[in-house]
Design a protein around this motif. Sequence first.
Motif, mmCIF file in Angstrom:
data_model
loop_
_atom_site.group_PDB
_atom_site.id
_atom_site.type_symbol
_atom_site.label_atom_id
_atom_site.label_comp_id
_atom_site.label_asym_id
_atom_site.label_seq_id
_atom_site.Cartn_x
_atom_site.Cartn_y
_atom_site.Cartn_z
ATOM 1 N N GLY A 244 0.721 -0.814 -0.060
ATOM 2 C CA GLY A 244 -0.091 -0.218 -0.042
ATOM 3 C C GLY A 244 0.413 1.283 -0.210
ATOM 4 N N ILE A 245 2.304 1.400 0.896
ATOM 5 C CA ILE A 245 2.807 2.228 0.585
ATOM 6 C C ILE A 245 3.488 2.666 -0.011
ATOM 7 N N SER A 246 4.093 1.325 -0.984
ATOM 8 C CA SER A 246 4.750 1.221 -2.191
ATOM 9 C C SER A 246 3.311 2.127 -3.726
ATOM 10 N N GLU A 247 2.379 2.110 -3.331
ATOM 11 C CA GLU A 247 1.673 2.401 -4.045
ATOM 12 C C GLU A 247 1.656 3.529 -3.699
ATOM 13 N N LEU A 248 1.352 4.427 -2.695
ATOM 14 C CA LEU A 248 0.391 5.447 -2.345
ATOM 15 C C LEU A 248 1.703 6.046 -3.114
ATOM 16 N N GLU A 249 3.143 6.198 -2.945
ATOM 17 C CA GLU A 249 3.870 6.475 -3.205
ATOM 18 C C GLU A 249 4.285 6.635 -4.383
ATOM 19 N N ARG A 250 3.860 5.626 -5.099
ATOM 20 C CA ARG A 250 3.863 5.775 -6.701
ATOM 21 C C ARG A 250 2.672 7.013 -7.439
ATOM 22 N N LYS A 251 1.971 6.579 -6.901
ATOM 23 C CA LYS A 251 -0.032 7.595 -7.156
ATOM 24 C C LYS A 251 0.958 9.558 -7.216
ATOM 25 N N VAL A 252 1.509 9.825 -5.774
ATOM 26 C CA VAL A 252 2.330 11.262 -5.688
ATOM 27 C C VAL A 252 2.693 11.509 -6.258
ATOM 28 N N LEU A 253 4.026 10.329 -7.208
ATOM 29 C CA LEU A 253 4.706 10.870 -7.708
ATOM 30 C C LEU A 253 4.681 11.087 -9.002
ATOM 31 N N THR A 254 3.583 10.174 -10.033
ATOM 32 C CA THR A 254 2.705 10.096 -10.451
ATOM 33 C C THR A 254 1.961 11.197 -10.735
ATOM 34 N N GLU B 54 -1.267 11.215 -9.926
ATOM 35 C CA GLU B 54 -2.765 10.170 -9.776
ATOM 36 C C GLU B 54 -3.311 10.319 -7.939
ATOM 37 N N GLU B 55 -2.555 10.700 -6.849
ATOM 38 C CA GLU B 55 -3.007 10.745 -6.227
ATOM 39 C C GLU B 55 -2.076 12.319 -5.223
ATOM 40 N N LYS B 56 -3.136 13.427 -4.726
ATOM 41 C CA LYS B 56 -3.077 14.345 -3.984
ATOM 42 C C LYS B 56 -3.675 14.066 -2.642
ATOM 43 N N LEU B 57 -2.480 14.114 -1.639
ATOM 44 C CA LEU B 57 -2.979 14.270 -0.373
ATOM 45 C C LEU B 57 -3.339 15.493 -0.131
ATOM 46 N N ASP B 58 -4.607 16.045 -0.213
ATOM 47 C CA ASP B 58 -5.194 17.479 -0.233
ATOM 48 C C ASP B 58 -6.345 17.011 0.562
#
Length: 341
Positions: A74-84, A86-90
């Motif tokens: 899950g951590i790896s997936e989050l890091e990937r999405k934030v980097l690309t 796809e995910e913003k922690l807003d």
Amino acid sequence: MNKIQVTSQLKKLLLVIFLTVLIWAWAYNALEDTTTQPATLSIYQSPDSALLVEFVDRESPIDFEITVKGPASGISELERKVLTGEEKLDFVFNAKTERKDSPGRYVLDVLQFVKNSAKIEVLGLTVESVSIDTVEVEVEQLVQKQLTVQVLDENGLPLEHEDIKPSFVETYVRPQSTTDSLKARVTLTPDQIEKARKGYITAQPIVEISPNEFRQAAAVQIKLPPTADTLENKLLPYLRVGFLMGDQMEGRYEVELINANEVVSTTRFQATDEAWAVYENMPYQIVIPVYENDAEQEKVTREVIYNFPHEFLEKGEIKLTGSPRTAEFRLLPVGEQNQQQ
């Protein structure tokens, strides 16, 4: 070794491999990891709310860092999405859902707020820490006021309008805001300007109720005057001049226009034929305001007022070419001017 024994051993080997992979995958997912990522905290503003919610001494959104823990996958997936991207922690603070929608100041525990957020629940992660502990939130009661609609171009310059329906809009603003300083502004693109010169267009005014905080007002219809191409060059060889003075001065003073030749001499204008016909026949084409304390001065200098017909001036159908002229005059008690002559 017969064929049956080989098949049986192969099945056992495949089963061992499958179980090994399954155990490895379970073990990998069972491993916990952490990551620290950038995040933002902003405020939800309801467009039709009578409340203004702001951070105290902070601009929105607030940037901070968040550390989360969870399965390595899950951590790896989050890091990937934030980097690309796809995910913003807003994270968005809604005063109503947080039951902090009464006027006043509140202290927001950022860690607890983020932990309870729907976003973290969806991610299936645990929040370990955030880089800011608390923020102050202020909730202010707004009042409804009627504001004048102002039309601007994309450079922020005012545009003359022929008609705005309605010319006033009601919206919620801060109690201390004055209707003189606060306007409901409509910014038009070049394409909209061109269309508005041919007929009415619909646009929505924006009101800046606080720095970087805007509210939309109800839509209005706007019509701009014809382009300058429809105005023709006009010329008056002599201007009739009148003086505006109070009743208490009538009969007591006469005005001596010192630079009369300069003030009333040939003047150029731009106007439509209809506007020009009315202006030419005005009793006075220019007027000069006169005040009682002008009598105390040896010479008064004041800019003249071009007495354009109001209905055509508003529509941009008549205007002066160049700068207004300045009159120089003095006030003489009645009879004194004749004596001096």
